[in-house]
Design a protein around this motif. Structure first.
Motif, short mmCIF file in Angstrom:
data_model
loop_
_atom_site.label_atom_id
_atom_site.label_comp_id
_atom_site.label_asym_id
_atom_site.label_seq_id
_atom_site.Cartn_x
_atom_site.Cartn_y
_atom_site.Cartn_z
N HIS A 21 -56.10 35.37 39.68
CA HIS A 21 -57.00 34.77 40.67
C HIS A 21 -57.03 33.26 40.50
CE1 HIS A 21 -60.89 33.53 42.38
NE2 HIS A 21 -60.81 34.59 43.16
N ALA A 22 -57.15 32.79 39.26
CA ALA A 22 -57.20 31.36 39.00
C ALA A 22 -55.89 30.67 39.36
CB ALA A 22 -57.55 31.12 37.53
N ALA A 23 -54.77 31.28 38.99
CA ALA A 23 -53.46 30.67 39.26
C ALA A 23 -53.21 30.55 40.76
CB ALA A 23 -52.36 31.49 38.59
N ALA A 24 -53.54 31.59 41.52
CA ALA A 24 -53.27 31.58 42.97
C ALA A 24 -54.07 30.49 43.68
CB ALA A 24 -53.58 32.94 43.57
N ARG A 25 -55.25 30.17 43.18
CA ARG A 25 -56.13 29.25 43.89
C ARG A 25 -56.10 27.82 43.36
NH1 ARG A 25 -57.38 34.19 44.42
NH2 ARG A 25 -58.58 35.03 46.17
N PHE A 26 -55.65 27.62 42.14
CA PHE A 26 -55.77 26.29 41.57
C PHE A 26 -54.45 25.68 41.11
CE2 PHE A 26 -59.96 28.16 41.23
CZ PHE A 26 -60.78 27.12 41.64
N LEU B 220 -54.70 28.87 31.73
CA LEU B 220 -56.11 28.71 32.12
C LEU B 220 -56.74 27.43 31.56
CD1 LEU B 220 -57.35 32.39 31.67
CD2 LEU B 220 -57.38 31.09 33.81
N ARG B 221 -56.31 27.00 30.40
CA ARG B 221 -57.00 25.90 29.71
C ARG B 221 -57.23 24.66 30.58
NH1 ARG B 221 -58.47 25.23 24.72
NH2 ARG B 221 -58.21 26.92 23.23
N THR C 119 -63.30 21.71 32.11
CA THR C 119 -62.19 22.66 32.22
C THR C 119 -62.51 23.97 31.52
OG1 THR C 119 -61.06 21.93 30.22
CG2 THR C 119 -60.57 20.73 32.26
N VAL C 120 -61.70 24.98 31.81
CA VAL C 120 -61.86 26.28 31.15
C VAL C 120 -61.63 26.13 29.65
CG1 VAL C 120 -60.96 28.63 31.02
CG2 VAL C 120 -61.15 27.49 33.25
N GLY C 121 -60.69 25.28 29.26
CA GLY C 121 -60.45 25.06 27.84
C GLY C 121 -61.67 24.53 27.10
N ASP C 122 -62.49 23.71 27.77
CA ASP C 122 -63.72 23.21 27.15
C ASP C 122 -64.64 24.36 26.76
OD1 ASP C 122 -62.77 20.66 27.53
OD2 ASP C 122 -63.89 20.34 29.40
#
Length: 507
Positions: A153-158, A175-176, A200-203
């Motif tokens: 989901h994240a890859a397709a949108r961002f 994701l990071r 960010t997600v990594g944070d």
């Protein structure tokens, strides 16, 4: 390891409206927006690429957008129709791609393709085919595949690419660097996290969970664990009431292949009875196996023609049982006829009467389900003077069209995919080669027949107005026979390059 596809449809409302309106839709170059109400204000809830390029954004007041873009086409939004359209797309994907498909409102689909990508030529080709199919229907799409629903989901949108294949085990690295919105968090939670300095997600991954849970609740941890695969996020497949479905629930989980095969046969018997009552035959079956760990395994088989023979369908399904991982046990088995067609009962032929045409459909089904239906085909004639255009691939059991190859000159049984250049020596304009070199081997010509002149199809391409090919059948010293042609008539430069090519091999 599971593999999940997220199909992102960024402009589904406006694409759906244009498809539905047909000829009455706004011109393709006209900026189009859909509007709804936020309190008493009319705001934009969806827009096409033309409107976005002119500076219009979601949430903008309609009055401001009209002042910014003269000639803006404004239509009231219809969320219910958008949901129905998304469900129809999910049912299409259910029949064409995988048995485990669900809607991902408001603008996407999620598809579990574990073990099904080889039927579509691999993950990259599968995603390309999805996006191209939607584009051909006027729907913009982006697709990504990863180990989890959250990562895909994240890859397709961002990641801002049409197709993204996240390699197995690399979801964390992908994701990071993505923004917090990639985790599907509520807007208020994202605002609060940004206030604290998280971007960010990594944070979030690098922070202890306890303080975040105390301030924002368990949602952040749940979404992180789902995206990383720590917590399962099963895909609940969509189902149509029109599909024929048989379900079996077990009091105790099963796991032995023999037990799975036995109950598969029972499900097939019940399904065939239901199909017989409806006068249908199955073209595609899905066997869904729900495991006790809340995950799912599945088997999909397809048939070239409608089938209602229990033994035949059971054999096709049980041939794939070895691909099933029962885990700690299977508690529910569901057999669904995803695609079915009317099937008339055939008159039984006496064993004393020899059938004029052998039935090879069973063999075709077995091979198609082992290697992929797209790899099985036969050739059929096509009306064309150009040899490479005079043949087409069709499904093995497609009906005969009655077309034939016309002409008195024989054609080689093996035609190369593309003519390959050769080195030759020949007298111009009408003599065959004395010798030719193909793939590094020099062959001396003993016998030859020709030329057979084939002209270009000027009614299809202007570039073929004056093109000519002179074909020769030649035999070398070892008795091998080849089909060579010279591009051009040997006299006029505009008729071709005057180079020689090998196009086919005779038996």
């Amino acid at each position: 390891m599971p593999r999940v596809v997220s199909l992102f449809l960024p402009r589904l409302p406006t694409d759906r409206l244009r498809r539905k309106s047909g000829d009455a839709s706004p011109p393709p170059e006209a900026p189009l927006v859909l509007v709804g109400r936020t309190g008493r204000r009319r705001t934009i809830v969806a827009l096409d690429a033309n409107a976005q390029a002119l500076g219009v954004t979601k949430g903008m007041a309609v009055a401001k957008a009209q002042a910014l873009v003269p000639g803006l086409v404004i239509v009231d939004a219809d969320p219910a129709a958008d949901r129905e359209g998304l469900e129809r797309l999910a049912l299409w994907a259910l029949q064409r791609i995988s048995p485990v498909v669900a809607t991902d409102p408001p603008d996407g689909l999620v598809i579990d393709t574990t073990g099904a990508d080889h039927l579509h030529g691999g993950e990259a080709m599968m995603l390309e085919a999805m996006v191209q199919k939607f584009a051909a229907s006027g729907v913009e799409a982006r697709a990504a595949i990863a180990d989890t629903w959250g990562a895909a989901h994240a890859a397709a949108r961002f990641l801002r690419r049409q197709t993204i294949v996240v390699p197995k085990g690399e979801g964390v690295a992908m994701l990071r660097p993505l923004p917090l919105a990639a985790l599907r968090l509520d807007g208020e939670i994202i605002t609060g996290l940004r206030t604290l300095g998280f971007e960010t997600v990594g944070d979030l991954m690098d922070q202890p969970r306890a303080p975040l849970v105390l301030r924002f609740g368990p949602e952040i941890g749940r979404r992180l664990d789902q995206a990383l695969g720590v917590v399962a996020e099963p895909v609940d497949p969509i189902r149509s009431p029109e599909l024929v479905e048989i379900r079996r629930v077990f009091g105790e989980p099963i796991g032995a292949p023999e037990t799975i095969a036995r109950y598969t046969g029972k499900l097939v018997d019940a399904l065939c009875l239901e199909l017989e009552q409806r006068g249908l035959g199955a073209r595609r079956l899905d066997l869904l196996l729900h495991r006790v760990d809340n995950s799912m395994q599945f088997i999909r088989v397809g048939m070239a023609q409608p089938v209602r023979d229990p033994k035949r369908l059971t054999r096709l399904l049980t041939d794939k049982i070895e691909t099933i991982d029962p885990g700690f046990g299977i508690e529910i088995m569901v057999l669904v006829a995803v695609e079915s067609e009317p099937l008339r009962d055939r008159q039984t032929i006496s064993s004393l009467v020899k059938s004029s045409e052998p039935d090879v459909s069973d063999l075709v089904d077995v091979l198609a389900n082992r290697v992929g239906g797209n790899r099985l085909y036969r050739f059929t004639p096509v009306q064309s003077d150009v040899p490479e255009r005079s043949v087409a691939r069709v499904p093995p059991l497609s009906p005969e069209t009655g077309a034939t190859w016309e002409g008195d000159w024989p054609r080689p049984p093996r035609l190369l995919a593309h003519p390959e250049p050769v080195e030759t020596m020949a007298l111009l304009p009408d003599h065959p080669p004395v010798w030719f070199t193909w793939r590094g081997v020099r062959r001396r010509v003993r016998r030859a027949d020709g030329p057979e002149r084939i002209r270009g199809e000027w009614w299809k391409r202007d570039a073929e107005m004056t093109t000519v090919r002179d074909y020769f059948r030649v035999e070398d010293e070892t008795g091998e026979r080849y089909w060579l042609f010279r591009s051009g008539d040997g006299e006029h430069e505009d008729s071709g390059s005057q180079r020689w090519f090998l196009h086919g091999i005779f038996a």
